[in-house]
Design a protein around this motif. Structure first.
Motif, short mmCIF file in Angstrom:
data_model
loop_
_atom_site.label_atom_id
_atom_site.label_comp_id
_atom_site.label_asym_id
_atom_site.label_seq_id
_atom_site.Cartn_x
_atom_site.Cartn_y
_atom_site.Cartn_z
N GLU A 227 -11.50 153.45 34.27
CA GLU A 227 -11.04 154.70 33.66
C GLU A 227 -9.62 154.45 33.14
O GLU A 227 -8.75 153.98 33.88
CB GLU A 227 -11.02 155.83 34.70
CG GLU A 227 -10.58 157.15 34.12
CD GLU A 227 -10.65 158.28 35.12
OE1 GLU A 227 -11.61 159.06 35.05
OE2 GLU A 227 -9.76 158.35 35.98
N ILE A 228 -9.41 154.74 31.87
CA ILE A 228 -8.08 154.56 31.28
C ILE A 228 -7.10 155.49 31.96
O ILE A 228 -7.36 156.69 32.09
CB ILE A 228 -8.13 154.80 29.75
CG1 ILE A 228 -8.90 153.65 29.09
CG2 ILE A 228 -6.73 154.94 29.17
CD1 ILE A 228 -9.10 153.80 27.59
N ARG A 229 -5.99 154.91 32.41
CA ARG A 229 -4.98 155.69 33.12
C ARG A 229 -4.16 156.54 32.16
O ARG A 229 -3.76 156.07 31.09
CB ARG A 229 -4.04 154.76 33.89
CG ARG A 229 -4.71 154.07 35.05
CD ARG A 229 -3.78 153.08 35.72
NE ARG A 229 -4.42 152.53 36.91
CZ ARG A 229 -3.98 151.46 37.55
NH1 ARG A 229 -2.88 150.84 37.14
NH2 ARG A 229 -4.61 151.02 38.61
N ASN B 174 -4.48 149.79 26.88
CA ASN B 174 -4.44 148.33 26.76
C ASN B 174 -5.26 147.85 25.57
O ASN B 174 -5.90 146.81 25.62
CB ASN B 174 -4.89 147.66 28.06
CG ASN B 174 -4.31 146.28 28.24
OD1 ASN B 174 -3.41 145.88 27.52
ND2 ASN B 174 -4.83 145.55 29.21
N PHE B 175 -5.27 148.66 24.51
CA PHE B 175 -6.00 148.35 23.27
C PHE B 175 -7.49 148.12 23.54
O PHE B 175 -8.16 147.39 22.82
CB PHE B 175 -5.42 147.11 22.58
CG PHE B 175 -3.99 147.28 22.12
CD1 PHE B 175 -3.70 147.85 20.90
CD2 PHE B 175 -2.95 146.84 22.91
CE1 PHE B 175 -2.39 148.00 20.47
CE2 PHE B 175 -1.64 146.98 22.49
CZ PHE B 175 -1.35 147.56 21.27
N GLY B 176 -8.03 148.72 24.60
CA GLY B 176 -9.45 148.57 24.92
C GLY B 176 -9.77 147.25 25.57
O GLY B 176 -10.92 146.82 25.59
N ARG B 177 -8.76 146.62 26.16
CA ARG B 177 -9.00 145.36 26.87
C ARG B 177 -9.33 145.66 28.33
O ARG B 177 -9.06 146.74 28.83
CB ARG B 177 -7.79 144.44 26.74
CG ARG B 177 -7.56 144.07 25.29
CD ARG B 177 -6.45 143.11 25.02
NE ARG B 177 -5.34 143.23 25.95
CZ ARG B 177 -4.45 142.27 26.12
NH1 ARG B 177 -4.52 141.16 25.46
NH2 ARG B 177 -3.46 142.45 26.97
N THR B 178 -9.87 144.68 29.02
CA THR B 178 -10.46 144.88 30.35
C THR B 178 -9.52 145.48 31.40
O THR B 178 -9.85 146.49 31.99
CB THR B 178 -11.00 143.54 30.90
OG1 THR B 178 -11.65 142.86 29.85
CG2 THR B 178 -11.98 143.79 32.01
N PRO C 143 -2.97 147.93 31.77
CA PRO C 143 -1.73 147.29 31.34
C PRO C 143 -0.72 147.23 32.49
O PRO C 143 -0.71 148.11 33.36
CB PRO C 143 -1.23 148.17 30.20
CG PRO C 143 -2.00 149.44 30.28
CD PRO C 143 -3.23 149.18 31.08
N ALA C 144 0.12 146.19 32.48
CA ALA C 144 1.09 145.97 33.56
C ALA C 144 2.00 147.17 33.77
O ALA C 144 2.34 147.52 34.90
CB ALA C 144 1.91 144.71 33.28
#
Length: 154
Positions: free
Chosen positions: A145-147, A81-85, A88-89
């Motif tokens: 944690e980034i999925r 999500n480009f490092g956003r909180t 992403p959907a």
């Protein structure tokens, strides 16, 4: 490779994280449609797909241009999500409906996605960081944690 380093540096900034999610996917969808699925602008820097998933709540088809990491037998999709909180959907959609479709180099491919966890995720995360170092900046910027998803042909 100075161009790649410059793009990596820019893509790690907070300004990029604010602007890119609104601009890059819209451009990718338009160019992809105009070229009948053969071109993604963002794929000039990183390999990319258009993920067609079923909305987790709406049930509607959703088309998401995404960078991907091709691997033996499929692709890795990174929910940075480009490092956003928030996540992403499209990651919520894949969790609810793992069967999806990707457009890869002009070919429509039915796929199944699986969220990675544990040692498998750790191993793939190392490969993702080598593939695109800005993912480390994105992860450092968020508490989640980034999925990571492994996507394979059905």
């Amino acid at each position: 490779m100075i161009g790649v380093r410059a793009v990596q540096k820019v893509s790690s900034t907070r300004a990029f994280a604010r602007i890119a999610p609104h601009v890059i996917p819209a451009m990718d969808r338009a160019v992809h449609r105009l070229t009948r699925g053969k071109v993604l602008l963002s794929a000039q820097m990183l390999p990319g797909v258009i993920l067609t998933s079923t909305g987790a709540r709406s049930g509607q088809l959703r088309h998401s241009p995404l960078a991907c990491m091709p691997v033996d037998g499929g692709w890795i999709l990174v929910g940075s999500n480009f490092g956003r909180t928030g996540n992403p959907a499209w990651t919520h959609n894949l969790l609810a409906h793992p069967d999806a479709e990707i457009s890869w180099k002009g070919e429509q491919i039915p796929v199944t996605a699986r969220l990675l966890a544990g040692e498998e995720r750790a191993e793939v995360w190392k490969a993702a960081l080598a593939f695109w170092p800005p993912y480390a900046t994105y992860q450092a910027r968020v508490d989640r944690e980034i999925r990571l998803f492994r996507v394979v042909r059905r």
